[in-house]
Write a protein that holds these residues in place. Structure first.
Motif, short mmCIF file in Angstrom:
data_model
loop_
_atom_site.label_atom_id
_atom_site.label_comp_id
_atom_site.label_asym_id
_atom_site.label_seq_id
_atom_site.Cartn_x
_atom_site.Cartn_y
_atom_site.Cartn_z
N ALA A 26 -0.07 4.85 -5.74
CA ALA A 26 0.05 3.40 -5.90
C ALA A 26 0.76 3.04 -7.19
O ALA A 26 1.50 2.06 -7.26
CB ALA A 26 -1.34 2.77 -5.87
N SER A 41 -2.12 -2.96 -3.78
CA SER A 41 -3.33 -2.82 -2.98
C SER A 41 -3.56 -4.06 -2.12
O SER A 41 -3.93 -3.97 -0.94
CB SER A 41 -4.54 -2.58 -3.90
N ARG A 58 -9.23 4.94 0.77
CA ARG A 58 -9.37 4.60 -0.63
C ARG A 58 -10.49 5.41 -1.27
O ARG A 58 -11.58 5.54 -0.70
CB ARG A 58 -9.65 3.10 -0.80
N LEU A 63 -4.92 5.96 -3.56
CA LEU A 63 -4.79 5.43 -2.21
C LEU A 63 -4.01 6.43 -1.38
O LEU A 63 -2.97 6.94 -1.81
CB LEU A 63 -4.06 4.09 -2.22
#
Length: 303
Positions: A26, A41, A58, A63
């Motif tokens: 991420a 997110s 998650r 992620l």
């Protein structure tokens, strides 16, 4: 096109999904998209709500996309790339426009390319982008304004302009004959035959026009393009049934010899084909008008 919104997710959400899949984290996706990790997110959460399914696994540190989401991201990547390419073509188009043209590789190289400098001189404001396609396609799903293809002008939803009838000659390298002469077309059946994938019945049809039944003697190797079958013939691998315009130079230099005195016309021909909905496009109209002057008469041979 009327499509439920859930099947058309937002571009920012799709970009976040694609970036996470490609970059693996991420933080890297956020850096590339100039967003915070929290924003990435949230984009993914929005996409999950819209699709009604889980896309991201998650944990406290990272992620990860589910297997299904990875497959989805790979397909989305192609769609996003297509949007980018279409946008670049639109922005780069000159005043008169751009013509995106699909061509057959051999015909495009040997027939069209030598003529194009004349079009460029007459219409410097038109840009022609070319891509090769060996088989007919759906204009609705390919980004082409027109195509040059071989066949019988039977392409649904299109209009066409005849460019050239195809005339075939059986040719081979002199060394293949090894001193033998081909006094009768039947003698060709004693030699290895080379076949082109896009003309599966070419040899059978050619012999039939000469009154020769040859269904049992037509085995041989198959090639997907004229460029490769030409090289096979030049290296003595067999006899190829070739369009005359492709072998003129090799016949003139003696690299190939013709095994029949006259080229014979086939039922198919080369056409410029375009979708009816694009008939009024400025660049296409200029190209079509110019190309009509390069085309041969509709019926060059007596019937």
């Amino acid at each position: 096109m009327s499509v439920p919104r859930k099947f058309l997710p937002s571009i920012p959400s799709l970009r976040a999904l694609e970036a996470l899949d490609r970059l693996g984290s991420a933080s890297a996706a956020a850096d590339e998209l100039a967003l915070t990790q929290g924003a990435v997110s949230r984009q993914l959460q929005t996409l999950e709500r819209q699709l009604g399914m889980e896309l991201v696994q998650r944990d406290q540190k990272r992620l990860m996309l589910t297997t299904e989401a990875q497959d989805y991201a790979a397909e989305i990547r192609q769609a996003l790339n297509q949007i980018v390419q279409s946008t670049l073509r639109l922005q780069a188009a000159p005043l008169a426009g751009t013509l995106n043209l699909a061509i057959l590789p051999a015909f495009g190289m040997r027939w069209l390319m030598p003529r194009l400098p004349d079009f460029a001189r007459l219409h410097p404001d038109v840009t022609i982008n070319m891509s090769t396609r060996l088989e007919p396609f759906n204009f609705a799903t390919e980004p082409f304004d027109a195509a040059i293809h071989f066949g019988n002008a039977e392409w649904p939803g299109t209009q066409s302009l005849l460019l050239k009838h195809e005339q075939l000659l059986p040719v081979c390298a002199p060394q293949l004959l090894d001193g033998r002469t081909v006094a009768d077309p039947k003698d060709i059946l004693k030699l290895p035959l080379l076949h082109i994938q896009t003309r599966t019945t070419a040899w059978r049809d050619w012999f039939a026009r000469l009154g020769i039944a040859a269904n049992d003697g037509l085995s041989g190797t198959i090639y997907d393009q004229f460029a490769t079958i030409t090289q096979a013939a030049l290296h003595g691998l067999g006899v190829a049934l070739m369009p005359d315009y492709l072998v003129e130079q090799d016949l003139a230099t003696g690299r190939l010899v013709a095994l029949h005195p006259e080229a014979s016309e086939t039922s198919g021909a080369y056409y410029l084909v375009w979708p009816e909905r694009k008939s009024g496009a400025a660049a296409l109209m200029k190209f079509r008008e110019w190309l009509a002057g390069q085309a041969q008469p509709e019926d060059p041979l007596p019937r």
